[in-house]
Design a protein around this motif. Structure first.
Motif, PDB file in Angstrom:
ATOM      1  N   GLN A  83       5.946   8.805 -13.381  1.00 44.12           N
ATOM      2  CA  GLN A  83       5.211   7.546 -13.497  1.00 44.12           C
ATOM      3  C   GLN A  83       6.165   6.370 -13.365  1.00 44.12           C
ATOM      4  N   ASP A 119       3.673   5.996  -5.242  1.00 45.06           N
ATOM      5  CA  ASP A 119       3.664   6.148  -6.699  1.00 45.06           C
ATOM      6  C   ASP A 119       2.521   7.049  -7.161  1.00 45.06           C
ATOM      7  N   GLU A 120       1.382   6.957  -6.516  1.00 44.08           N
ATOM      8  CA  GLU A 120       0.262   7.833  -6.872  1.00 44.08           C
ATOM      9  C   GLU A 120       0.604   9.291  -6.575  1.00 44.08           C
ATOM     10  N   LEU A 121       1.286   9.531  -5.463  1.00 42.98           N
ATOM     11  CA  LEU A 121       1.702  10.892  -5.134  1.00 42.98           C
ATOM     12  C   LEU A 121       2.697  11.415  -6.167  1.00 42.98           C
ATOM     13  N   GLU A 174       0.829  -1.203   0.000  1.00 46.94           N
ATOM     14  CA  GLU A 174       0.000   0.000   0.000  1.00 46.94           C
ATOM     15  C   GLU A 174       0.866   1.256   0.000  1.00 46.94           C
ATOM     16  N   LEU A 183       3.026  10.421  -9.213  1.00 50.00           N
ATOM     17  CA  LEU A 183       2.343  10.583 -10.495  1.00 50.00           C
ATOM     18  C   LEU A 183       1.642  11.933 -10.559  1.00 50.00           C
ATOM     19  N   SER A 184       1.150  12.419  -9.424  1.00 47.82           N
ATOM     20  CA  SER A 184       0.497  13.729  -9.414  1.00 47.82           C
ATOM     21  C   SER A 184       1.481  14.849  -9.738  1.00 47.82           C
ATOM     22  N   TYR A 193      11.438   5.642 -12.971  1.00 47.54           N
ATOM     23  CA  TYR A 193      10.289   6.512 -13.264  1.00 47.54           C
ATOM     24  C   TYR A 193      10.481   7.196 -14.609  1.00 47.54           C
ATOM     25  N   GLN A 219       2.320   1.738  -3.433  1.00 45.00           N
ATOM     26  CA  GLN A 219       1.292   2.192  -4.373  1.00 45.00           C
ATOM     27  C   GLN A 219       0.931   3.652  -4.131  1.00 45.00           C
ATOM     28  N   LYS A 220       0.717   4.023  -2.877  1.00 49.05           N
ATOM     29  CA  LYS A 220       0.337   5.396  -2.564  1.00 49.05           C
ATOM     30  C   LYS A 220       1.464   6.377  -2.868  1.00 49.05           C
TER      31      LYS A 220
END
Length: 261
Positions: A141, A132-134, A126, A136-137, A147, A129-130
């Protein structure tokens, strides 16, 4: 991009806040950060991290976004050697080093000691994943183990040996631009995040590197080949603000007295 991880000040764990010394550390830290160009602040939901952040945020007139997944990685296990019940690290060397799985990115969560707590493996995933989401914002990526920058022109930077064995270290000024974020959090979760960014197994990081209270760990993305980016540590456990403020470096979290030089 630059990510600055800040370990909270010396903790009062019983009350999830800071000791008087921890508050002094947080104030010295705020004096250091107040003039930095920072795009965004983030903090763990735990009191000791939010309290550490509060001094800087108040001084700068800013607010922080709370990241629930950046709370300390304190999913308890029973240490089979010492009998300690607590965080899933601080093992004696003769226990964890002979286990090959402890030295791999994909299998350290599968060891018997980690499987005592069924939350460890999914919580590790988790956090990855989180994170990577941060990223990505901010346009970064994940692509396997590195990346790629999104929405930026592909470029090739002169920072290697050129034809004729001429070394050129000229940097494109734009490579030093980009977002700067600060995350106020904890020792263990910082090691989890670094494990994912650097592809180094968590047990090696958390046993091999110490980050004192209120210290800065700074990683920057290096983008010198196409749209590829890799994060590189520029500083780990930096406590310049404490030394310049004549505040002793806390030993909290260490099994030896912290170096004071």
């Amino acid at each position: 991009m630059r990510i600055i991880f800040v370990r909270h000040g010396e903790p009062d764990y019983a009350n999830d806040t800071l000791t008087p010394k921890g508050w002094r550390e947080a104030e010295l830290l705020s004096q250091r950060l107040k003039n930095w160009a920072i795009d965004a602040f983030y903090t763990s939901p735990l009191g000791r991290a939010k309290d550490t952040a509060s001094c800087t945020l108040k001084k700068m007139g800013r607010e922080a976004v709370i990241l629930p997944w950046m709370k300390e990685f304190s999913y308890a296990i029973d240490d089979p050697v010492t009998g300690r019940h607590g965080v899933p690290w601080d093992f004696v060397p003769s226990f964890w080093t002979p286990q090959p799985e402890m030295h791999t990115m994909d299998h350290w969560t599968e060891t018997n000691v980690m499987q005592q707590n069924p939350e460890i493996a999914p919580k590790y995933q988790e956090v990855c994943q989180k994170l990577d989401e941060l990223l990505l914002s901010y346009g970064y990526q994940r692509d396997q183990l590195f990346y790629r920058t999104r929405g930026r022109e592909e470029r090739f930077m002169a920072g290697t040996v050129a034809p004729g064995n001429v070394f050129t270290a000229t940097l494109d000024e734009d490579n030093n631009a980009g977002p700067v974020i600060v995350i106020f959090c904890h020792l263990g979760i910082t090691s989890i995040a670094l494990s994912h960014l650097l592809n180094i197994p968590f047990p090696l990081l958390v046993h091999g590197f110490f980050m004192p209270t209120s210290s800065l760990t700074i990683v920057s993305s290096e983008e010198r080949w196409g749209n590829e980016a890799y994060f590189r540590v520029q500083a780990i456990g930096d406590v310049h603000h404490l030394l310049s403020g004549k505040e002793p470096v806390s030993t909290a979290g260490s099994f030896v007295k912290a170096f004071q030089g």
